[in-house]
Motif scaffolding. Structure first.
Motif, PDB file in Angstrom:
ATOM      1  N   HIS A 288       0.845  -1.203   0.000  1.00 14.91           N
ATOM      2  CA  HIS A 288       0.000   0.000   0.000  1.00 14.91           C
ATOM      3  C   HIS A 288       0.877   1.248   0.000  1.00 14.91           C
ATOM      4  CE1 HIS A 288      -3.074   2.927   0.991  1.00 14.91           C
ATOM      5  NE2 HIS A 288      -2.378   3.269   2.080  1.00 14.91           N
TER       6      HIS A 288
ATOM      7  N   HIS B 139       0.810   5.245   0.829  1.00 16.91           N
ATOM      8  CA  HIS B 139       0.089   6.304   1.552  1.00 16.91           C
ATOM      9  C   HIS B 139       0.772   7.633   1.250  1.00 16.91           C
ATOM     10  CE1 HIS B 139      -1.755   8.422   4.952  1.00 16.91           C
ATOM     11  NE2 HIS B 139      -0.542   8.902   5.204  1.00 16.91           N
TER      12      HIS B 139
ATOM     13  N   CYS C 136      -1.198   0.356   8.729  1.00 21.90           N
ATOM     14  CA  CYS C 136      -1.571   0.302   7.318  1.00 21.90           C
ATOM     15  C   CYS C 136      -3.080   0.113   7.199  1.00 21.90           C
ATOM     16  CB  CYS C 136      -0.840  -0.843   6.635  1.00 21.90           C
ATOM     17  SG  CYS C 136      -1.285  -1.030   4.890  1.00 21.90           S
TER      18      CYS C 136
ATOM     19  N   VAL D 215      -4.691  -1.078   4.842  1.00 27.38           N
ATOM     20  CA  VAL D 215      -5.021  -2.290   4.086  1.00 27.38           C
ATOM     21  C   VAL D 215      -4.767  -3.544   4.914  1.00 27.38           C
ATOM     22  CG1 VAL D 215      -4.519  -3.643   2.002  1.00 27.38           C
ATOM     23  CG2 VAL D 215      -4.516  -1.142   1.892  1.00 27.38           C
TER      24      VAL D 215
END
Length: 198
Positions: free
Chosen positions: A167, A169, A178, A180
């Motif tokens: 992921h 960001h 996170c 995800v």
């Protein structure tokens, strides 16, 4: 001047280098464990990533000694004992040792290999020395970031990569977890510093 490889200082320098790279790999694996215990997974990844490269260097050096397989070669050398409980100390010690290999050890070994007529070995020492400089720079950069409390913060908006799930960001700091995969902040690295950006 070209001399017999069996009588050369280069033969001994190769074994010293093999031993040094092998020990560096283990030190970095041990350092990675310390970073993991402190939830600094990005530092763990830096140590693990570098340890794998040290293993590759050890292979280069031992391959030059293939003709001596099955024998023992006596060497006299000293190696660092970097056994710290603080990640910052481990990073600084690694930085120092990598610069030592670049600035002093491998430069001298390359010079001796050239003098003794082993151009291919001298080239390997010189190329690996440059890699060790990169290692030292990387360890120093992460040590600086840790010291300045900028490992997970930036003065500007940047992209942060989760080393677990990938992921990305955007923000001035990495998220606490996170969104995800829910892994903690310690898994984030600035995208520009990740070994694989896409």
């Amino acid at each position: 001047m070209s001399i017999n490889f069996n009588d050369s200082q280069t033969k001994l320098n190769l074994l010293r280098s093999f031993a040094g790279e092998s020990q560096a790999r283990n030190r970095y694996d041990f350092s990675a464990s310390v970073a993991k215990k402190q939830s600094l997974h990005v530092i763990e990844a830096v140590f693990t990533y570098t340890a794998k490269q040290e293993q590759a260097h050890a292979k280069v050096f031992i391959d030059f000694l293939k003709q001596f397989a099955g024998s023992n070669i006596q060497i006299d050398a000293s190696y660092p004992i970097d056994n710290h409980d603080e990640v910052l100390k481990l990073l600084r010690a690694a930085q120092h040792n990598e610069y030592q290999e670049h600035d002093s050890d491998y430069a001298a070994f390359a010079k001796k290999a050239t003098e003794e007529g082993f151009a291919d070995i001298a080239a390997a020492f010189n190329m690996i020395a440059k890699i060790e400089k990169t290692h030292g720079d990387r360890f120093g950069m992460f040590a600086d970031m840790l010291e300045q409390n900028k490992l997970f913060k930036s003065d500007t908006e940047t992209e942060w990569l989760c080393l677990n799930c990938g992921h990305i960001h955007k923000g001035s700091q990495a998220p606490a977890a996170c969104p995800v995969c829910k892994h903690p902040q310690g898994f984030f690295v600035q995208l520009q510093l990740a070994p694989y950006t896409r």
